[in-house]
Motif scaffolding. Structure first.
Motif, PDB file in Angstrom:
ATOM      1  N   LEU A   1     108.052  -7.228 -23.224  1.00 52.41           N
ATOM      2  CA  LEU A   1     109.381  -7.523 -22.847  1.00 52.41           C
ATOM      3  C   LEU A   1     109.157  -8.252 -21.610  1.00 52.41           C
ATOM      4  CD1 LEU A   1     110.981  -4.130 -23.301  1.00 52.41           C
ATOM      5  CD2 LEU A   1     111.814  -6.377 -24.381  1.00 52.41           C
ATOM      6  N   THR A   2     108.122  -8.183 -20.786  1.00 49.73           N
ATOM      7  CA  THR A   2     108.066  -9.003 -19.561  1.00 49.73           C
ATOM      8  C   THR A   2     107.371 -10.078 -19.845  1.00 49.73           C
ATOM      9  OG1 THR A   2     107.005  -6.617 -18.436  1.00 49.73           O
ATOM     10  CG2 THR A   2     106.310  -8.790 -17.473  1.00 49.73           C
ATOM     11  N   ILE A   3     106.447 -10.212 -21.026  1.00 52.59           N
ATOM     12  CA  ILE A   3     106.193 -11.745 -21.167  1.00 52.59           C
ATOM     13  C   ILE A   3     107.308 -12.623 -21.420  1.00 52.59           C
ATOM     14  CG2 ILE A   3     105.212 -13.035 -23.122  1.00 52.59           C
ATOM     15  CD1 ILE A   3     102.885 -10.693 -23.154  1.00 52.59           C
ATOM     16  N   GLU A   4     108.417 -12.019 -22.355  1.00 55.05           N
ATOM     17  CA  GLU A   4     109.435 -12.673 -22.900  1.00 55.05           C
ATOM     18  C   GLU A   4     110.458 -13.089 -21.636  1.00 55.05           C
ATOM     19  OE1 GLU A   4     110.656 -14.262 -25.564  1.00 55.05           O
ATOM     20  OE2 GLU A   4     108.771 -13.934 -26.290  1.00 55.05           O
ATOM     21  N   GLU A   5     110.301 -11.976 -20.598  1.00 56.25           N
ATOM     22  CA  GLU A   5     111.191 -12.289 -19.318  1.00 56.25           C
ATOM     23  C   GLU A   5     110.610 -13.526 -18.575  1.00 56.25           C
ATOM     24  OE1 GLU A   5     111.829  -8.928 -16.803  1.00 56.25           O
ATOM     25  OE2 GLU A   5     112.455  -7.554 -18.289  1.00 56.25           O
ATOM     26  N   GLU A   6     109.384 -13.464 -18.513  1.00 50.95           N
ATOM     27  CA  GLU A   6     108.684 -14.532 -17.807  1.00 50.95           C
ATOM     28  C   GLU A   6     108.932 -15.841 -18.378  1.00 50.95           C
ATOM     29  OE1 GLU A   6     107.475 -14.585 -14.592  1.00 50.95           O
ATOM     30  OE2 GLU A   6     107.923 -12.571 -14.224  1.00 50.95           O
ATOM     31  N   LEU A   7     108.672 -16.022 -19.694  1.00 53.70           N
ATOM     32  CA  LEU A   7     108.686 -17.317 -20.469  1.00 53.70           C
ATOM     33  C   LEU A   7     110.364 -17.780 -20.686  1.00 53.70           C
ATOM     34  CD1 LEU A   7     106.203 -16.655 -23.586  1.00 53.70           C
ATOM     35  CD2 LEU A   7     106.029 -18.040 -21.429  1.00 53.70           C
ATOM     36  N   THR A   8     111.364 -16.674 -20.566  1.00 51.67           N
ATOM     37  CA  THR A   8     112.690 -17.080 -20.590  1.00 51.67           C
ATOM     38  C   THR A   8     112.929 -17.611 -19.185  1.00 51.67           C
ATOM     39  OG1 THR A   8     113.020 -15.494 -22.195  1.00 51.67           O
ATOM     40  CG2 THR A   8     114.719 -16.324 -20.914  1.00 51.67           C
ATOM     41  N   CYS A   9     112.473 -17.182 -18.176  1.00 50.36           N
ATOM     42  CA  CYS A   9     112.948 -17.518 -16.771  1.00 50.36           C
ATOM     43  C   CYS A   9     112.249 -19.032 -16.546  1.00 50.36           C
ATOM     44  CB  CYS A   9     112.305 -16.597 -15.542  1.00 50.36           C
ATOM     45  SG  CYS A   9     113.161 -15.069 -15.663  1.00 50.36           S
ATOM     46  N   ARG A  10     111.143 -19.118 -17.037  1.00 50.38           N
ATOM     47  CA  ARG A  10     110.433 -20.301 -16.790  1.00 50.38           C
ATOM     48  C   ARG A  10     110.963 -21.602 -17.400  1.00 50.38           C
ATOM     49  NH1 ARG A  10     104.843 -22.474 -18.972  1.00 50.38           N
ATOM     50  NH2 ARG A  10     104.422 -24.227 -17.280  1.00 50.38           N
ATOM     51  N   HIS A  11     111.487 -21.435 -18.725  1.00 46.11           N
ATOM     52  CA  HIS A  11     112.010 -22.418 -19.392  1.00 46.11           C
ATOM     53  C   HIS A  11     113.541 -22.484 -19.174  1.00 46.11           C
ATOM     54  CE1 HIS A  11     108.174 -22.272 -21.606  1.00 46.11           C
ATOM     55  NE2 HIS A  11     108.351 -23.274 -21.392  1.00 46.11           N
ATOM     56  N   LYS A  12     114.072 -22.172 -18.279  1.00 43.07           N
ATOM     57  CA  LYS A  12     115.606 -22.316 -17.930  1.00 43.07           C
ATOM     58  C   LYS A  12     115.837 -23.384 -17.219  1.00 43.07           C
ATOM     59  CE  LYS A  12     117.758 -17.772 -18.614  1.00 43.07           C
ATOM     60  NZ  LYS A  12     118.335 -16.662 -18.115  1.00 43.07           N
TER      61      LYS A  12
END
Length: 140
Positions: free
Chosen positions: A129-140
């Protein structure tokens, strides 16, 4: 007749494969994390020490890094410091996974640029979940 569109027990695979660099000296932990993250569709490159850290980043171009702080050849804090001194690398999210449980260790890692900090043993679902959050934030 019931049609099941997807199995909720299976990982959801996105169209873009995300690359994760895993730096972990403990062989069993490294294999477990690598297998688990691969199952969830990530492309994993793993290292058991920090000596090839920067050359691996250059070749592999990770979207995110998982970093153990206690490595046989270099201190994980030192790697965090060096990453922050390189503008092109400092944008890559780093999640620390460490046996160092003291608040001072966590605060130091976060002050050196780590985005998140997990104390071993960790809950793998929380890590995903944390990885997905970080990757989603990074690619916005």
């Amino acid at each position: 007749m019931t049609v099941q569109l997807f199995n909720i027990d299976q990982p959801l695979r996105s169209h873009t494969v995300r690359r994760i660099l895993l730096v972990e000296d403990h062989e069993l932990n490294r294999m477990l994390l690598s297998d688990y993250l691969s199952y969830y569709g990530y492309d994993i490159q793993s290292l058991s020490e920090g000596s090839t850290f920067f050359s691996t980043i250059e070749k592999f171009e990770p979207d995110l890094m998982l970093l153990d702080l206690k490595l046989p050849d270099i201190d994980g804090y030192s790697l965090l410091k060096q990453v922050q001194q390189k503008p092109d690398l400092s944008k890559i999210p780093i999640i620390v996974i460490s046996a160092f449980a003291f608040k001072a260790d966590q605060e130091l890692a976060m002050s050196l640029g780590a985005r998140r900090y997990f104390v071993k043993p960790l809950k793998l679902k929380d890590l995903i979940l944390t990885i997905e959050e970080e990757l989603t934030c990074r690619h916005k």
